[in-house]
Design an enzyme around this catalytic site. Structure first.
Site, short mmCIF file in Angstrom:
data_model
loop_
_atom_site.label_atom_id
_atom_site.label_comp_id
_atom_site.label_asym_id
_atom_site.label_seq_id
_atom_site.Cartn_x
_atom_site.Cartn_y
_atom_site.Cartn_z
N CYS A 233 0.47 26.59 -43.32
CA CYS A 233 0.76 25.76 -42.14
C CYS A 233 1.71 26.49 -41.20
O CYS A 233 1.59 26.36 -39.97
CB CYS A 233 1.34 24.42 -42.57
N ASN B 151 -2.08 14.56 -45.53
CA ASN B 151 -2.79 15.45 -46.45
C ASN B 151 -4.01 14.73 -47.02
O ASN B 151 -4.01 13.50 -47.22
CB ASN B 151 -1.87 15.99 -47.55
N GLU C 135 -6.58 15.38 -50.15
CA GLU C 135 -6.85 16.18 -51.34
C GLU C 135 -8.32 16.06 -51.75
O GLU C 135 -9.04 15.15 -51.31
CB GLU C 135 -5.92 15.74 -52.48
N CYS D 292 -3.54 20.20 -45.75
CA CYS D 292 -2.18 19.69 -45.51
C CYS D 292 -2.13 18.78 -44.28
O CYS D 292 -2.93 18.90 -43.35
CB CYS D 292 -1.22 20.84 -45.29
N CYS E 65 4.19 24.47 -45.80
CA CYS E 65 3.73 25.57 -46.66
C CYS E 65 3.44 26.80 -45.81
O CYS E 65 3.37 26.74 -44.58
CB CYS E 65 2.50 25.14 -47.46
N GLU F 219 0.07 18.84 -41.85
CA GLU F 219 0.38 19.56 -40.60
C GLU F 219 -0.89 20.10 -39.96
O GLU F 219 -1.11 19.99 -38.74
CB GLU F 219 1.30 20.74 -40.88
N1 THU Z 1 1.29 19.38 -48.57
C1 THU Z 1 1.22 19.13 -47.22
O1 THU Z 1 0.48 18.25 -46.77
N2 THU Z 1 2.00 19.87 -46.40
C2 THU Z 1 2.85 20.87 -46.81
O2 THU Z 1 3.37 21.61 -46.01
C3 THU Z 1 3.11 21.03 -48.24
C4 THU Z 1 2.11 20.41 -49.15
C5 THU Z 1 0.45 18.59 -49.46
C6 THU Z 1 -0.69 19.36 -50.08
C7 THU Z 1 -0.94 18.57 -51.35
O3 THU Z 1 -1.83 17.50 -51.06
C8 THU Z 1 0.41 17.97 -51.70
O4 THU Z 1 1.22 18.10 -50.53
C9 THU Z 1 1.12 18.67 -52.86
O5 THU Z 1 1.15 20.03 -52.68
#
Ligand code: THU
Length: 126
Positions: A90, A43, A45, A54, A87, A56
């Site tokens: 994804c 991920n 941000e 994300c 999520c 994935e």
């Molecule tokens: N996140 C992912 O990378 N994949 C997911 O399927 C769920 C959430 C990340 C996004 C964000 O940077 C952190 O997790 C918290 O939501």
């Protein structure tokens, strides 16, 4: 061909590259491609929070960018005390590349196994 535990380990390793200064929730993904290649993602941000990407989707898009479009499995690893199932956004991206794709994700004390189809019943296709 890498096995499930190697794929999960690759996802765990990919967490080290996560850029998650806001949530502190590091996620790694490892995508198993048809040719046996593992493509990792993490991920990333942003201070404009919704721009966050994300792990994935980073793995899938990176694989496509390297010329790979057929995937058999993806592993997702989050913090050891969290259920890190993909999520909704994804899930939609994963079914586009194959409803039969196996999905592994880490949970406290273990790993769950499912499919992209099971994670997104009646998902959008066009
Ligand atoms: N996140 C992912 O990378 N994949 C997911 O399927 C769920 C959430 C990340 C996004 C964000 O940077 C952190 O997790 C918290 O939501």
């Amino acid at each position: 061909m890498p096995n499930a535990s190697e794929l999960v380990e690759a996802a765990r390793a990919a967490r080290a590259n996560a850029l998650a200064p806001y949530s502190k929730f590091a996620v790694g993904a490892a995508l198993l491609c048809e040719d046996g290649t593992i493509v990792q993602g993490c991920n990333v941000e942003n201070s404009s929070y919704p721009l966050t990407m994300c792990a994935e989707r980073n793995a899938v898009f990176s694989a496509v960018a390297s010329g790979r479009r057929t995937f058999s499995a993806i592993a997702i690893a989050g913090p050891s005390d969290a259920r890190t199932s993909p999520c909704g956004a994804c899930r939609q991206v994963l079914i586009e590349f194959g409803p039969d794709m196996t999905v592994y994700y880490t949970v406290p004390g273990g790993v769950e196994e499912t499919t992209a189809r099971a994670l997104l019943p009646d998902g959008f296709t066009w």
